[in-house]
Design a protein around this motif. Structure first.
Motif, PDB file in Angstrom:
ATOM      1  N   VAL A   1      -4.699  -4.073   9.542  1.00  0.00           N
ATOM      2  CA  VAL A   1      -3.604  -3.165   9.177  1.00  0.00           C
ATOM      3  C   VAL A   1      -3.580  -3.849   7.724  1.00  0.00           C
ATOM      4  CG1 VAL A   1      -0.934  -3.198   9.000  1.00  0.00           C
ATOM      5  CG2 VAL A   1      -2.268  -3.349  11.098  1.00  0.00           C
TER       6      VAL A   1
ATOM      7  N   SER B   1      -4.909   0.198  -0.012  1.00  0.00           N
ATOM      8  CA  SER B   1      -5.638   1.250   0.749  1.00  0.00           C
ATOM      9  C   SER B   1      -6.488   0.863   1.825  1.00  0.00           C
ATOM     10  CB  SER B   1      -6.419   2.231  -0.173  1.00  0.00           C
ATOM     11  OG  SER B   1      -7.606   1.683  -0.623  1.00  0.00           O
ATOM     12  N   SER B   2      -6.216   1.537   2.917  1.00  0.00           N
ATOM     13  CA  SER B   2      -7.241   1.314   3.982  1.00  0.00           C
ATOM     14  C   SER B   2      -8.586   1.718   4.020  1.00  0.00           C
ATOM     15  CB  SER B   2      -6.598   1.895   5.394  1.00  0.00           C
ATOM     16  OG  SER B   2      -7.418   1.733   6.436  1.00  0.00           O
TER      17      SER B   2
ATOM     18  N   ALA C   1      -2.731  -4.624   3.707  1.00  0.00           N
ATOM     19  CA  ALA C   1      -1.391  -5.339   2.951  1.00  0.00           C
ATOM     20  C   ALA C   1      -0.746  -4.150   2.500  1.00  0.00           C
ATOM     21  CB  ALA C   1      -1.906  -6.270   1.832  1.00  0.00           C
ATOM     22  N   GLN C   2       0.774  -4.220   2.388  1.00  0.00           N
ATOM     23  CA  GLN C   2       1.394  -3.174   1.964  1.00  0.00           C
ATOM     24  C   GLN C   2       1.098  -2.778   0.324  1.00  0.00           C
ATOM     25  OE1 GLN C   2       5.778  -4.440   1.531  1.00  0.00           O
ATOM     26  NE2 GLN C   2       6.377  -2.364   2.079  1.00  0.00           N
ATOM     27  N   GLY C   3       0.833  -1.751   0.268  1.00  0.00           N
ATOM     28  CA  GLY C   3       0.380  -1.077  -1.204  1.00  0.00           C
ATOM     29  C   GLY C   3      -1.142  -1.051  -1.305  1.00  0.00           C
TER      30      GLY C   3
END
Length: 88
Positions: free
Chosen positions: A70, A76-77, A72-74
């Motif tokens: 998952v 991209s995967s 981190a917030q912000g």
């Protein structure tokens, strides 16, 4: 179970624990092994987890787990969920 004598430390140094060792307990030669604990076709993958990421139940050797990355917030995967289910 007979404890390893201090004069016989060379007989256990370099071996792996074959059972869970308890702090402060005496070590018996039957509690260590020279054999690899990772069998052919298996891999040992160490990961660091924050306390809130640790499973709520105790993991036992051989238990299958599913890991999901998952970002981190912000962020991209770059990857996707893996189908790998390593046991440890």
């Amino acid at each position: 179970m007979k404890a390893v004598d201090a004069n016989d430390l060379d007989s256990v140094v370099g071996k792996r624990a074959a059972v869970k060792l308890k702090p402060g307990s005496l070590l018996a030669s039957t509690q260590v092994t020279k054999d690899s604990l990772v069998k052919p076709g298996e891999q040992l993958v160490p990961i660091g987890l924050k306390p809130e990421q640790v499973p709520a139940t105790v993991l036992v050797p051989g238990q299958k787990v599913q890991m999901v990355h998952v970002p981190a917030q912000g962020a991209s995967s770059a990857g996707t969920e893996s189908d790998m289910s390593p046991g440890w």
